[in-house]
Design a protein around this motif. Structure first.
Motif, PDB file in Angstrom:
ATOM      1  N   LEU A   3       5.283   3.978  16.411  1.00  0.00           N
ATOM      2  CA  LEU A   3       4.344   3.693  15.326  1.00  0.00           C
ATOM      3  C   LEU A   3       3.825   4.999  14.743  1.00  0.00           C
ATOM      4  N   ALA A   4       3.906   5.125  13.435  1.00  0.00           N
ATOM      5  CA  ALA A   4       3.338   6.296  12.775  1.00  0.00           C
ATOM      6  C   ALA A   4       1.827   6.172  12.674  1.00  0.00           C
ATOM      7  N   ILE A   5       1.356   4.974  12.317  1.00  0.00           N
ATOM      8  CA  ILE A   5      -0.079   4.707  12.215  1.00  0.00           C
ATOM      9  C   ILE A   5      -0.376   3.404  12.936  1.00  0.00           C
ATOM     10  N   GLU A   6      -1.395   3.419  13.768  1.00  0.00           N
ATOM     11  CA  GLU A   6      -1.863   2.201  14.425  1.00  0.00           C
ATOM     12  C   GLU A   6      -3.386   2.176  14.356  1.00  0.00           C
ATOM     13  N   THR A   7      -3.931   1.064  13.865  1.00  0.00           N
ATOM     14  CA  THR A   7      -5.380   0.908  13.809  1.00  0.00           C
ATOM     15  C   THR A   7      -5.783  -0.372  14.523  1.00  0.00           C
ATOM     16  N   ARG A   8      -6.959  -0.315  15.139  1.00  0.00           N
ATOM     17  CA  ARG A   8      -7.510  -1.491  15.814  1.00  0.00           C
ATOM     18  C   ARG A   8      -8.984  -1.600  15.473  1.00  0.00           C
ATOM     19  N   CYS A  23      -9.833  -3.474  10.330  1.00  0.00           N
ATOM     20  CA  CYS A  23      -8.475  -3.175   9.882  1.00  0.00           C
ATOM     21  C   CYS A  23      -7.552  -3.042  11.090  1.00  0.00           C
ATOM     22  N   ALA A  24      -6.549  -3.905  11.149  1.00  0.00           N
ATOM     23  CA  ALA A  24      -5.546  -3.858  12.213  1.00  0.00           C
ATOM     24  C   ALA A  24      -4.178  -3.668  11.575  1.00  0.00           C
ATOM     25  N   LEU A  25      -3.563  -2.517  11.833  1.00  0.00           N
ATOM     26  CA  LEU A  25      -2.275  -2.185  11.244  1.00  0.00           C
ATOM     27  C   LEU A  25      -1.361  -1.580  12.299  1.00  0.00           C
ATOM     28  N   ALA A  26      -0.073  -1.797  12.105  1.00  0.00           N
ATOM     29  CA  ALA A  26       0.938  -1.135  12.916  1.00  0.00           C
ATOM     30  C   ALA A  26       2.068  -0.740  11.971  1.00  0.00           C
ATOM     31  N   VAL A  27       2.099   0.529  11.579  1.00  0.00           N
ATOM     32  CA  VAL A  27       3.079   1.015  10.609  1.00  0.00           C
ATOM     33  C   VAL A  27       4.206   1.712  11.362  1.00  0.00           C
ATOM     34  N   PRO A  28       5.430   1.172  11.310  1.00  0.00           N
ATOM     35  CA  PRO A  28       6.543   1.806  12.032  1.00  0.00           C
ATOM     36  C   PRO A  28       6.880   3.173  11.453  1.00  0.00           C
ATOM     37  N   ALA A  29       7.299   4.068  12.322  1.00  0.00           N
ATOM     38  CA  ALA A  29       7.716   5.393  11.882  1.00  0.00           C
ATOM     39  C   ALA A  29       8.988   5.285  11.046  1.00  0.00           C
ATOM     40  N   GLY A 178      13.352  12.152   7.259  1.00  0.00           N
ATOM     41  CA  GLY A 178      12.901  10.940   7.936  1.00  0.00           C
ATOM     42  C   GLY A 178      11.395  10.822   8.014  1.00  0.00           C
ATOM     43  N   THR A 179      10.699  11.404   7.050  1.00  0.00           N
ATOM     44  CA  THR A 179       9.243  11.383   7.031  1.00  0.00           C
ATOM     45  C   THR A 179       8.720   9.967   6.769  1.00  0.00           C
ATOM     46  N   THR A 180       7.670   9.587   7.474  1.00  0.00           N
ATOM     47  CA  THR A 180       6.956   8.349   7.182  1.00  0.00           C
ATOM     48  C   THR A 180       5.999   8.608   6.022  1.00  0.00           C
ATOM     49  N   VAL A 181       5.989   7.720   5.025  1.00  0.00           N
ATOM     50  CA  VAL A 181       5.155   7.895   3.837  1.00  0.00           C
ATOM     51  C   VAL A 181       4.250   6.691   3.675  1.00  0.00           C
ATOM     52  N   LEU A 182       2.967   6.935   3.434  1.00  0.00           N
ATOM     53  CA  LEU A 182       2.021   5.895   3.054  1.00  0.00           C
ATOM     54  C   LEU A 182       1.548   6.231   1.650  1.00  0.00           C
ATOM     55  N   LEU A 183       1.991   5.426   0.674  1.00  0.00           N
ATOM     56  CA  LEU A 183       1.813   5.719  -0.743  1.00  0.00           C
ATOM     57  C   LEU A 183       0.909   4.683  -1.382  1.00  0.00           C
ATOM     58  N   SER A 184      -0.259   5.104  -1.841  1.00  0.00           N
ATOM     59  CA  SER A 184      -1.183   4.232  -2.548  1.00  0.00           C
ATOM     60  C   SER A 184      -0.922   4.322  -4.039  1.00  0.00           C
ATOM     61  N   SER A 185      -0.820   3.152  -4.697  1.00  0.00           N
ATOM     62  CA  SER A 185      -0.582   3.149  -6.141  1.00  0.00           C
ATOM     63  C   SER A 185      -0.879   1.774  -6.713  1.00  0.00           C
ATOM     64  N   HIS A 186      -1.335   1.754  -7.977  1.00  0.00           N
ATOM     65  CA  HIS A 186      -1.476   0.503  -8.722  1.00  0.00           C
ATOM     66  C   HIS A 186      -0.185   0.129  -9.435  1.00  0.00           C
ATOM     67  N   LEU A 187       0.778   1.032  -9.492  1.00  0.00           N
ATOM     68  CA  LEU A 187       2.000   0.819 -10.258  1.00  0.00           C
ATOM     69  C   LEU A 187       3.019   0.115  -9.373  1.00  0.00           C
ATOM     70  N   LEU A 188       2.948  -1.218  -9.352  1.00  0.00           N
ATOM     71  CA  LEU A 188       3.718  -1.996  -8.403  1.00  0.00           C
ATOM     72  C   LEU A 188       5.219  -1.908  -8.658  1.00  0.00           C
ATOM     73  N   ILE A 189       5.610  -1.711  -9.904  1.00  0.00           N
ATOM     74  CA  ILE A 189       7.047  -1.576 -10.195  1.00  0.00           C
ATOM     75  C   ILE A 189       7.612  -0.337  -9.511  1.00  0.00           C
ATOM     76  N   ASP A 190       6.856   0.772  -9.559  1.00  0.00           N
ATOM     77  CA  ASP A 190       7.304   1.988  -8.886  1.00  0.00           C
ATOM     78  C   ASP A 190       7.344   1.799  -7.377  1.00  0.00           C
ATOM     79  N   LEU A 191       6.374   1.079  -6.830  1.00  0.00           N
ATOM     80  CA  LEU A 191       6.356   0.824  -5.389  1.00  0.00           C
ATOM     81  C   LEU A 191       7.566  -0.012  -4.969  1.00  0.00           C
ATOM     82  N   GLU A 192       7.920  -0.995  -5.798  1.00  0.00           N
ATOM     83  CA  GLU A 192       9.045  -1.863  -5.452  1.00  0.00           C
ATOM     84  C   GLU A 192      10.347  -1.076  -5.381  1.00  0.00           C
TER      85      GLU A 192
END
Length: 286
Positions: A3-8, A23-29, A178-192
């Motif tokens: 897991l790259a990021i884990e929150t509890r 916030c409970a998250l488990a983001v795979p590397a 092989g970097t893990t990326v967490l990308l915040s954006s309102h532009l959902l087309i770019d995210l897709e």
């Protein structure tokens, strides 16, 4: 699975207002993660907590199994306004980055990327365009060779061409390392186009999370008679409903083959995210 990021139970409060709660998250590397949600949902707060820029008021966050402070050498971060010393040239910023990060800094690729994009290395950052400054900020973050790269709305103010160049640079670098990326954006087309994992925040809580392919496969838009919309074979949950006088259009989470009396359509990432944000349902996962 690493897991790259884990929150509890992660939470952050400003005064009486919770910016992020339970916030409970488990983001795979190794994933490229889309972080979506409306303004004030807690996206920036989550990124700052993962980067160690904020301390939680409840719960905890781990980066590759460690507190963010211990994992800091492995974290790259690009803030929304891509802050750079305006009087420093890109070349000087790269040199300064090497002095601040002597263990992992890789200056040569940063210079090569910027040169290939036509970003002048000898021009002060304050005299670069918004797209060029964003590329410099990304080059500096990647020069750290991070295992986790946190990006807070880095393309929000860019024109379509600059956004495409930024995302192309990002995808190329991630494919190499092989970097893990967490990308915040309102532009959902770019995210897709770029992301393979999704986290949706709303009202300071996690609304939806999981691999994009699995979430899209689990959801459908169905159209059929309004009179039969209360219970449909193959539908586990109605996420969002729109009714006309005789017809119902529903975003649903399916549980199997859907009643053939209903016309079934695949959904895209934008419809999925907006449907869950508009729904009056509890936070859920994939």
């Amino acid at each position: 699975m690493e897991l790259a990021i884990e929150t509890r139970g992660l939470g952050k409060r400003y005064g009486r207002t919770w910016a992020l709660r339970d916030c409970a998250l488990a983001v795979p590397a190794g994933r490229i993660v889309a972080l979506a949600g409306p303004n004030g949902a807690g996206k920036t707060t989550l990124l700052h907590l993962a980067a160690g820029l904020l301390r939680p008021d409840s719960g905890d966050v781990r980066v590759f199994g460690h507190p963010p402070a211990a994992a800091l050498p492995e974290i790259g971060f690009v803030a929304q306004d891509t802050p750079l010393y305006r009087d420093f040239t890109a070349a000087e910023l790269i040199t300064m980055g090497g002095k601040l990060n002597p263990r992992r800094w890789d200056a040569a690729p940063a210079r090569e990327r910027l040169a290939a994009l036509g970003v002048p290395l000898d021009r002060p950052a304050g005299k670069l365009s918004g797209g060029q400054r964003a590329q410099v900020a990304l080059a500096l973050a990647l020069a750290k060779r991070p295992r986790l790269l946190l990006l807070d709305e880095p393309i929000a103010s860019l024109d379509p061409l600059a956004r495409r160049e930024f995302l192309r640079t990002l995808m190329g670098a991630v494919a190499e390392d092989g970097t893990t990326v967490l990308l915040s954006s309102h532009l959902l087309i770019d995210l897709e186009r770029t992301c393979d994992h999704l986290v949706v925040l709303q009202d300071a809580r996690v609304r939806l999370t999981g691999p994009v392919d699995e979430l899209l496969d689990a959801h459908r838009t169905v159209v059929g008679p309004r009179a039969g919309s209360d219970e449909i074979a193959g539908v586990a949950q109605v996420i969002r409903a729109h009714h006309s006088e005789r017809q119902a259009t529903l975003l649903v989470r399916r549980a199997g083959p859907i009643d053939p009396l209903w016309t079934e359509h695949e959904v895209g990432l934008e419809d999925l995210v907006l449907g869950h944000l508009a729904a009056e349902v509890p936070a859920c996962s994939g």
